[in-house]
Motif scaffolding. Sequence first.
Motif, PDB file in Angstrom:
ATOM      1  N   PHE A  52      -1.959 101.223 -20.546  1.00 49.68           N
ATOM      2  CA  PHE A  52      -1.485  99.881 -20.155  1.00 49.68           C
ATOM      3  C   PHE A  52      -1.870  99.654 -18.801  1.00 49.68           C
ATOM      4  N   ILE A  53      -2.287 100.451 -17.879  1.00 51.20           N
ATOM      5  CA  ILE A  53      -2.689  99.841 -16.458  1.00 51.20           C
ATOM      6  C   ILE A  53      -4.204  99.484 -16.868  1.00 51.20           C
ATOM      7  N   LEU A  54      -4.989 100.131 -17.715  1.00 48.30           N
ATOM      8  CA  LEU A  54      -6.457  99.771 -18.003  1.00 48.30           C
ATOM      9  C   LEU A  54      -6.586  98.186 -18.690  1.00 48.30           C
ATOM     10  N   ASN A  55      -5.543  98.055 -19.691  1.00 44.25           N
ATOM     11  CA  ASN A  55      -5.379  96.872 -20.312  1.00 44.25           C
ATOM     12  C   ASN A  55      -4.980  95.848 -19.585  1.00 44.25           C
ATOM     13  N   PHE A  56      -4.226  95.943 -18.498  1.00 44.37           N
ATOM     14  CA  PHE A  56      -3.741  94.907 -17.600  1.00 44.37           C
ATOM     15  C   PHE A  56      -4.762  94.661 -16.462  1.00 44.37           C
ATOM     16  N   SER A  57      -5.569  95.438 -16.128  1.00 43.37           N
ATOM     17  CA  SER A  57      -6.585  95.236 -15.151  1.00 43.37           C
ATOM     18  C   SER A  57      -7.792  94.494 -15.916  1.00 43.37           C
ATOM     19  N   MET A  58      -7.878  94.683 -16.996  1.00 36.89           N
ATOM     20  CA  MET A  58      -9.129  94.223 -17.857  1.00 36.89           C
ATOM     21  C   MET A  58      -9.110  92.875 -18.165  1.00 36.89           C
ATOM     22  N   ARG A  59      -7.777  92.238 -17.993  1.00 41.36           N
ATOM     23  CA  ARG A  59      -7.385  90.872 -18.472  1.00 41.36           C
ATOM     24  C   ARG A  59      -8.527  89.838 -17.834  1.00 41.36           C
ATOM     25  N   ASP A  60      -8.806  88.782 -18.773  1.00 41.45           N
ATOM     26  CA  ASP A  60      -9.514  87.902 -18.156  1.00 41.45           C
ATOM     27  C   ASP A  60      -8.847  86.942 -17.358  1.00 41.45           C
ATOM     28  N   LYS A  61      -9.296  86.770 -16.315  1.00 42.24           N
ATOM     29  CA  LYS A  61      -8.308  85.898 -15.305  1.00 42.24           C
ATOM     30  C   LYS A  61      -9.225  84.365 -15.151  1.00 42.24           C
ATOM     31  N   THR A  62     -10.197  84.077 -15.717  1.00 43.05           N
ATOM     32  CA  THR A  62     -10.676  83.182 -15.756  1.00 43.05           C
ATOM     33  C   THR A  62     -10.006  81.752 -16.669  1.00 43.05           C
ATOM     34  N   SER A  63     -10.029  80.509 -16.458  1.00 44.81           N
ATOM     35  CA  SER A  63      -9.396  79.494 -17.221  1.00 44.81           C
ATOM     36  C   SER A  63     -10.057  79.289 -18.212  1.00 44.81           C
ATOM     37  N   VAL A  64      -9.468  79.136 -19.316  1.00 45.23           N
ATOM     38  CA  VAL A  64      -9.743  79.081 -20.814  1.00 45.23           C
ATOM     39  C   VAL A  64     -10.703  77.660 -20.800  1.00 45.23           C
ATOM     40  N   ILE A  65     -11.795  77.752 -21.298  1.00 45.79           N
ATOM     41  CA  ILE A  65     -12.590  76.403 -21.365  1.00 45.79           C
ATOM     42  C   ILE A  65     -12.086  75.305 -22.357  1.00 45.79           C
ATOM     43  N   ALA A  66     -10.951  75.733 -23.134  1.00 44.86           N
ATOM     44  CA  ALA A  66     -10.703  74.673 -24.205  1.00 44.86           C
ATOM     45  C   ALA A  66      -9.736  73.623 -23.583  1.00 44.86           C
ATOM     46  N   GLU A  67      -9.011  74.229 -22.372  1.00 47.59           N
ATOM     47  CA  GLU A  67      -8.155  73.482 -21.947  1.00 47.59           C
ATOM     48  C   GLU A  67      -8.887  72.253 -20.966  1.00 47.59           C
ATOM     49  N   LYS A  68     -10.212  72.532 -20.437  1.00 46.95           N
ATOM     50  CA  LYS A  68     -11.011  71.622 -19.937  1.00 46.95           C
ATOM     51  C   LYS A  68     -11.381  70.537 -20.699  1.00 46.95           C
ATOM     52  N   VAL A  69     -11.685  70.937 -22.051  1.00 51.56           N
ATOM     53  CA  VAL A  69     -12.263  69.880 -22.685  1.00 51.56           C
ATOM     54  C   VAL A  69     -11.622  68.495 -23.147  1.00 51.56           C
ATOM     55  N   SER A  70     -11.871  67.567 -22.997  1.00 53.06           N
ATOM     56  CA  SER A  70     -11.336  66.276 -23.313  1.00 53.06           C
ATOM     57  C   SER A  70     -11.271  65.991 -24.709  1.00 53.06           C
ATOM     58  N   PRO A  71     -10.364  65.196 -25.552  1.00 52.61           N
ATOM     59  CA  PRO A  71     -10.053  65.279 -26.846  1.00 52.61           C
ATOM     60  C   PRO A  71     -11.618  64.125 -27.237  1.00 52.61           C
ATOM     61  N   PRO A  72     -12.125  64.434 -28.464  1.00 55.33           N
ATOM     62  CA  PRO A  72     -13.226  63.397 -28.830  1.00 55.33           C
ATOM     63  C   PRO A  72     -12.951  62.018 -28.935  1.00 55.33           C
ATOM     64  N   LEU A  75       0.769 112.740 -22.939  1.00 61.59           N
ATOM     65  CA  LEU A  75       0.788 111.877 -23.783  1.00 61.59           C
ATOM     66  C   LEU A  75       1.450 110.424 -23.104  1.00 61.59           C
ATOM     67  N   ALA A  76       2.387 110.645 -22.285  1.00 66.51           N
ATOM     68  CA  ALA A  76       2.982 109.402 -21.609  1.00 66.51           C
ATOM     69  C   ALA A  76       1.970 109.070 -20.454  1.00 66.51           C
ATOM     70  N   ALA A  77       1.408 110.070 -19.952  1.00 68.06           N
ATOM     71  CA  ALA A  77       0.361 109.637 -18.854  1.00 68.06           C
ATOM     72  C   ALA A  77      -0.901 109.030 -19.400  1.00 68.06           C
ATOM     73  N   ILE A  78      -1.138 109.116 -20.739  1.00 66.50           N
ATOM     74  CA  ILE A  78      -2.393 108.551 -21.376  1.00 66.50           C
ATOM     75  C   ILE A  78      -1.896 107.142 -21.664  1.00 66.50           C
ATOM     76  N   TRP A  79      -0.607 106.954 -22.303  1.00 72.15           N
ATOM     77  CA  TRP A  79      -0.370 105.447 -22.530  1.00 72.15           C
ATOM     78  C   TRP A  79      -0.173 104.616 -21.135  1.00 72.15           C
ATOM     79  N   ILE A  80       0.465 105.336 -20.186  1.00 73.30           N
ATOM     80  CA  ILE A  80       0.593 104.639 -19.060  1.00 73.30           C
ATOM     81  C   ILE A  80      -1.039 104.137 -18.388  1.00 73.30           C
ATOM     82  N   PHE A  81      -1.954 105.121 -18.538  1.00 74.35           N
ATOM     83  CA  PHE A  81      -3.220 104.762 -18.132  1.00 74.35           C
ATOM     84  C   PHE A  81      -3.663 103.700 -19.003  1.00 74.35           C
TER      85      PHE A  81
END
Length: 146
Positions: free
Chosen positions: A79-99, A71-77
Amino acid sequence: MMNEELEQFENRLRRQSLRPIPAEWRAKIIAGAMSRVSKVESRGQKDFRLSTLVSRLSTVFWPHPKAWAGLAAIWIFIFILNFSMRDKTSVIAEKVSPPSPDVMVQLKLQQRMLAELIGANDLIDAERQKIFLPRPRSERVEILAA
């Protein structure tokens, strides 16, 4: 033979006079002993907490250690999978200027038009008329008595 030697040694010790310890030595010895005792006591409390935790965990994990390890090995797997699958691209909303102010004005106009089409203003006026304001009890008594 051994007892005789010990007795002789003890007799020699009894005959010797005790010499007083110099005062500066005594103060250093006592200060060192007190600091050592406080360190040992604090470490002893930490060791006690740790040993208590380990003993409680071992009673839980001991019946099926392989299952818990799996069970511990499954949880470690996971967590590793979760951190490796994170989206590393920048968020589009940060680049949009205010209306711009023009866009905000147009948006408010559209909201007003939508409210008029739906008839939301009529509903708001109707809800305002339905508000009940209680009267003082003295007026109610007068109405009933008259």
